[in-house]
Design an enzyme around this catalytic site. Structure first.
Site, short mmCIF file in Angstrom:
data_model
loop_
_atom_site.label_atom_id
_atom_site.label_comp_id
_atom_site.label_asym_id
_atom_site.label_seq_id
_atom_site.Cartn_x
_atom_site.Cartn_y
_atom_site.Cartn_z
N CYS A 2 -67.13 65.53 -106.25
CA CYS A 2 -68.33 65.76 -105.43
C CYS A 2 -68.00 66.29 -104.04
O CYS A 2 -68.85 66.89 -103.39
CB CYS A 2 -69.14 64.47 -105.32
SG CYS A 2 -69.70 63.82 -106.92
N HIS A 52 -74.02 65.48 -99.36
CA HIS A 52 -73.92 65.45 -100.82
C HIS A 52 -75.12 64.67 -101.35
O HIS A 52 -75.41 63.55 -100.89
CB HIS A 52 -72.62 64.78 -101.24
CG HIS A 52 -72.53 64.46 -102.69
ND1 HIS A 52 -72.87 65.37 -103.67
CD2 HIS A 52 -72.16 63.32 -103.34
CE1 HIS A 52 -72.71 64.82 -104.86
NE2 HIS A 52 -72.27 63.57 -104.68
N ASN A 59 -77.70 64.35 -108.90
CA ASN A 59 -76.36 64.55 -108.36
C ASN A 59 -75.70 65.69 -109.12
O ASN A 59 -75.34 65.54 -110.29
CB ASN A 59 -75.55 63.26 -108.51
CG ASN A 59 -74.17 63.36 -107.90
OD1 ASN A 59 -73.66 64.43 -107.64
ND2 ASN A 59 -73.53 62.21 -107.71
#
Length: 323
Positions: free
Chosen positions: A114, A250, A280
């Site tokens: 990520c 993020h 996500n």
């Protein structure tokens, strides 16, 4: 004069298939309210059968090129952040290189889960300020739907697929915090925490594997480390939270986003949030949010933007840039 890596264009791509929270309730003990209350996610996009990460990345790259008024042949380097590349090798970046008609540059993948796009931005910045490249296409793209355990309601409801791209170009600045472009980066990792978020497959096991996560522990590390890395990058740039126009974090979980903003001392009215629509998307989440934020009219030329992310490794980092 100081050489800076300045944003020239931005773009994104999301697969056509939109998956609402209710889809998971058909097979799991979950509900739309349960998912929203714990993550802020309402829907996400899944890639179509046969649609690969490099397909998504190529579409985002072409959108960014169009936004910059450039052709693929204008690019010196391509850096693609992904944990779900099409193949073990060659890199998905070289597949994007072919798709955009670039034959004279170089291309490679970056894998920091990520945090991948932040790492890729730092790489691109280094190439530009060292003179190795003048125009760098930086992409984050993922097809995390391919590595989900559909029986694990704590993880499979969180992730989605997508891609975002940014083009950075060399420009001369005065060497002050008022310059446009990347002003500071901060990268970190700590392999002691690798078991908190990982995929239980790979070359060693000879299978793709599925994503595994210790959610509570990841949350705890995320809030602490994301605020710290953002503060570190701002300090390197000679700036503070009050100078920030937009935090583009993020997009993992709305509670992480809110807690990090509070710890950093930035109101949610200065945070770009897309997690409700995308879920996500790992390395794709920040470039997706940058592109959507620009399209919404939130991010404007001259705005000071802070991006920060944490992912498996653990790996985390931030970038401070003036749009």
């Amino acid at each position: 004069m100081t050489r800076r890596a300045v944003v020239l264009g931005v773009g994104h791509y999301l697969p056509d298939r939109i998956v609402p929270n209710s889809w998971f309730a058909e097979t799991l003990d979950t509900s739309d309210e349960w998912i929203k209350s714990r993550s802020g996610i309402e829907r996400r996009h899944f890639a179509a059968e046969g649609q690969t990460t490099s397909d998504l990345a190529s579409r985002a790259a072409k959108a960014a090129l169009a936004d910059a008024g450039m052709q693929g042949s204008d690019i010196d380097a391509i850096i693609l952040a992904t944990s779900t590349a099409d193949m073990t090798f060659p890199s998905a970046a070289t597949m994007v290189q072919e798709a955009i008609g670039n034959t004279t540059g170089f291309a490679y993948d970056v894998q920091a889960v990520c945090a991948g796009f932040v790492y890729a931005l730092a790489n691109a910045n280094a190439l530009i300020i060292s003179g190795q490249a003048r125009r760098v296409l930086v992409i984050g793209a993922e097809t995390f739907s391919r590595i989900m355990d559909w029986t694990d309601r704590s993880t499979c409801v969180l992730f989605g697929d997508g891609a975002g791209a940014l083009i950075l170009g060399a420009d001369d600045g005065a060497g002050t915090p008022a310059d446009r472009g990347i002003l500071a980066t901060d990268l970190n990792s700590d392999g002691r925490y690798r078991d908190l978020l990982y995929v239980d497959g790979g070359v060693a096991t000879q299978n793709t594997g599925k994503l595994r996560m210790e959610g509570k522990e990841v949350f705890r590390h995320a809030v602490e480390k994301l605020a710290a890395t953002a503060e570190a990058a701002l300090t390197k740039a000679g700036l503070g939270p009050d100078d920030v126009a937009w935090v583009v974090p993020h997009q993992a979980n709305i509670r992480i986003i809110q807690s990090t903003a509070k710890k950093l001392g930035v109101g949610m009215d200065r945070v770009v949030v897309t997690v409700q629509d995308h879920g996500n998307t790992s390395a794709a989440s920040i470039p997706l949010a940058l592109s959507v934020g620009r399209d919404r009219g939130q991010i404007k030329r001259g705005d000071l933007v802070v991006t920060e992310a944490i992912g498996g490794g653990l790996a985390w980092g931030s970038v401070v840039l003036r749009w």
